[in-house]
Enzyme design. Structure first.
Site, PDB file in Angstrom:
ATOM      1  N   HIS A  86      -7.743-110.384  39.979  1.00  0.00           N
ATOM      2  CA  HIS A  86      -7.926-111.631  40.542  1.00  0.00           C
ATOM      3  C   HIS A  86      -7.799-111.501  42.082  1.00  0.00           C
ATOM      4  O   HIS A  86      -8.528-111.933  43.037  1.00  0.00           O
ATOM      5  CB  HIS A  86      -7.208-112.968  39.934  1.00  0.00           C
ATOM      6  CG  HIS A  86      -7.298-113.076  38.677  1.00  0.00           C
ATOM      7  ND1 HIS A  86      -7.655-114.310  38.082  1.00  0.00           N
ATOM      8  CD2 HIS A  86      -7.147-112.267  37.480  1.00  0.00           C
ATOM      9  CE1 HIS A  86      -7.988-114.473  36.751  1.00  0.00           C
ATOM     10  NE2 HIS A  86      -7.693-113.049  36.226  1.00  0.00           N
TER      11      HIS A  86
ATOM     12  N   ASP B 165      -7.970-119.385  42.932  1.00  0.00           N
ATOM     13  CA  ASP B 165      -8.117-118.913  41.503  1.00  0.00           C
ATOM     14  C   ASP B 165      -8.052-120.129  40.442  1.00  0.00           C
ATOM     15  O   ASP B 165      -7.304-120.916  40.512  1.00  0.00           O
ATOM     16  CB  ASP B 165      -7.218-117.796  41.270  1.00  0.00           C
ATOM     17  CG  ASP B 165      -7.486-116.996  40.146  1.00  0.00           C
ATOM     18  OD1 ASP B 165      -8.013-115.998  40.427  1.00  0.00           O
ATOM     19  OD2 ASP B 165      -7.384-117.363  38.905  1.00  0.00           O
TER      20      ASP B 165
END
Ligand code: UDP
Length: 506
Positions: free
Chosen positions: A21, A125
């Site tokens: 991520h 995210d």
């Protein structure tokens, strides 16, 4: 001096502290800065070295990396010193880790308030649903960043819309389930969905869905030509025009130096690695790496090693060092004489490998991958055929994309999804012979030339998308323009994404 309204928009990037991520978000930061935006990326002190590449970027003056202290372990329940998912002693702690990040909400608000110029938007995210509160508090749009395939996102949206989750849960282990309403017939079984439908994961994704629904738009690490049908359907499902494919973001790492530091310091000297690769024939090296969170048991990892040995081809084998498996693997490596026997043609990397550097080298011939989305798109972008070995979550769907839809790899034959913390139960799923045969098929099997041709075509399209005037480059500019306009118009209510996309759970 530029007037206030002429100042570029300021993107506040909030990645999850996990390599899969953090790395693409750092790449996104570079791309935004290269296209004129100002960027602040927030992470915790221990994660700084993993985004070091930002600090040497030519557009450095437009990028800043700021720190928030990770919540103390007494408060978070996360073991002392673990600030990244890859340092957790067991993946069973991941839900706790994700919850702990929400303790950063207050500190993020304080930091937002101090930032000058004020951020124009938040790029979050998907796993950090609490960032919607920050966006609401300061009345700025939240954009959700997915490093996921459109196939996965659409599958999850469709599962939810079709209301078939209970039916799947009560299916037998061998029953073949056709994913509802996809452009192609995609089949799965309950054991392959067991992770995705796990109750704890369901609860987490419900929170994520709510935040994503209330977001302004979606940024995807993909390119328009990769899965056009799925992207189109995804746009319909989300009811949002604001879905920007801006990848493959890894292509922003143009120089060797960028590729070497991507994600942190490699456990192998890059000159040595490149010299070794230079000595190999084009397309001859098998690169095996199962991602940053790989949670398979030591006995399974050894089967992979034995397959690499049996093949008699040059290989790079990346062994992730975890508390659970490190000692067993080291013992096996030293007692079995594996490295001695294979040293003329094999390179064992203990820890972090410069993956994009290796895959980009002409010697790379096959990629044994766990099908994490970043690895998948990196394999496609570098044109390296894949041996698909999914472990959990979206990786199961990425495997379908690689093998069935894009036909750029073969399956290693994994039947079950691994559940966080349940690795021992799954044990050894694939024996050495199956792994060896799958690699052989990718390297030399029937249809191998066609596979490579398809990959060359996709790799060219990926590069074209990222070039000036290419689809991803234009999408990125449109995204920046969109935020520039919002900034100029001032506070307002932001559109809502119609359907839940990140999960299938109600
Ligand atoms: N990666 C790397 N070196 C390693 C392991 C992973 O550079 O030794 C990078 C890889 O290139 C990718 C990311 O880490 O960009 C992993 O993301 P992915 O989505 O493939 O899988 P995850 O690790 O999140 O399961």
């Amino acid at each position: 001096m530029a007037s206030k309204s002429k100042q570029p928009p300021h993107f506040l990037l909030i990645p999850l502290m996990a390599q899969g991520h953090l790395i693409p978000m750092a790449d996104l930061a570079k791309l935004l800065a290269e296209n004129g935006a100002r960027v602040t990326l927030i992470t915790t002190p221990q994660n700084t070295s993993r985004v070091n590449s930002l600090l040497s970027h030519p557009n450095r003056s437009q990028i800043q990396v700021l720190h928030l202290q990770f919540p103390p372990h007494q408060q978070s329940g996360v073991p002392q010193g673990c600030e990244n998912c890859d340092s957790l002693p067991s993946l069973s702690l991941l839900p706790k880790f994700l919850s702990a990040t929400s303790l950063l909400c207050r500190a993020t608000e304080d930091l937002f308030q101090q930032l000058s110029p004020r951020p124009s938007c938040i790029v979050s995210d998907t796993t950090l649903p609490w960032t919607i509160k920050v966006a609401h508090k300061f009345n700025v749009p939240r954009l959700v960043f997915y490093s996921f395939s459109s196939l996965y996102l659409l599958s999850m949206a469709n599962l939810r819309a079709a209301g078939v989750i209970d039916k799947i849960m009560s299916a037998s282990e061998s029953e073949v389930i056709v994913m509802p309403n996809l452009p192609d017939k995609v089949e799965v079984t309950k054991p392959q969905l067991i992770f995705t439908l796990d109750a704890e994961f369901m609860e987490l994704t419900n929170e994520m869905n709510k935040a994503d629904q209330a977001s302004h738009g979606i940024i995807l690490n993909s390119f328009d030509a990769l899965e056009p049908n799925y992207l189109e359907e995804l746009k319909k499902a989300t009811g949002s025009e604001k879905l920007w494919c801006v990848g493959p973001v890894s292509l922003c790492n143009r120089d060797t130096a960028d590729k070497v530091v991507r994600g942190g310091k490699a456990a192998i000297d890059e000159h040595e690695c490149l010299k070794w690769l230079d000595r190999q024939q084009p397309g001859s090296v098998v690169y095996a790496a199962l991602g940053s969170l790989c949670n398979v048991v030591a006995a399974q990892i050894i089967e992979l090693g034995l397959a690499l040995e049996a093949l008699n081809r040059p290989f790079i084998w990346v062994i992730r060092q975890t508390e659970a498996t490190k000692n067993q693997l080291e013992k096996w490596l030293s007692e079995s004489g594996f490295e001695e026997r294979t040293k003329v043609r094999g390179l064992v990397v203990r820890g972090w490998a410069p993956q994009v550097l290796i895959l980009s080298h002409p010697a790379a011939g096959a990629f044994v991958t766990h099908c994490g989305w970043n690895s998948t798109i990196e394999g496609i972008t570098t044109g390296v055929p894949m041996v698909a070995w999914p472990l959990f979550a979206d990786q199961i769907f990425n495997q379908r994309l690689i093998v069935q839809l894009l036909k750029v790899g073969v399956s290693v034959g994994v039947e079950r999804s691994v559940v966080w913390g349940g690795e021992e139960e799954v044990g050894v799923q694939v024996k050495m012979e199956s792994i060896r045969d799958a690699i052989e098929k990718v390297m030399d099997g029937d249809g191998n030339k066609e596979m490579r041709r398809r990959l060359r075509d996709l790799a060219e399209r990926a590069k074209a998308a990222m070039e000036e005037g290419g689809s991803s480059n234009l999408n990125l500019k449109l995204l920046i323009e969109d935020i520039t306009q919002i900034k100029a118009q001032g506070p307002r209510k932001y559109p809502i994404i119609k359907l839940l996309v990140s999960s299938c759970h109600t």
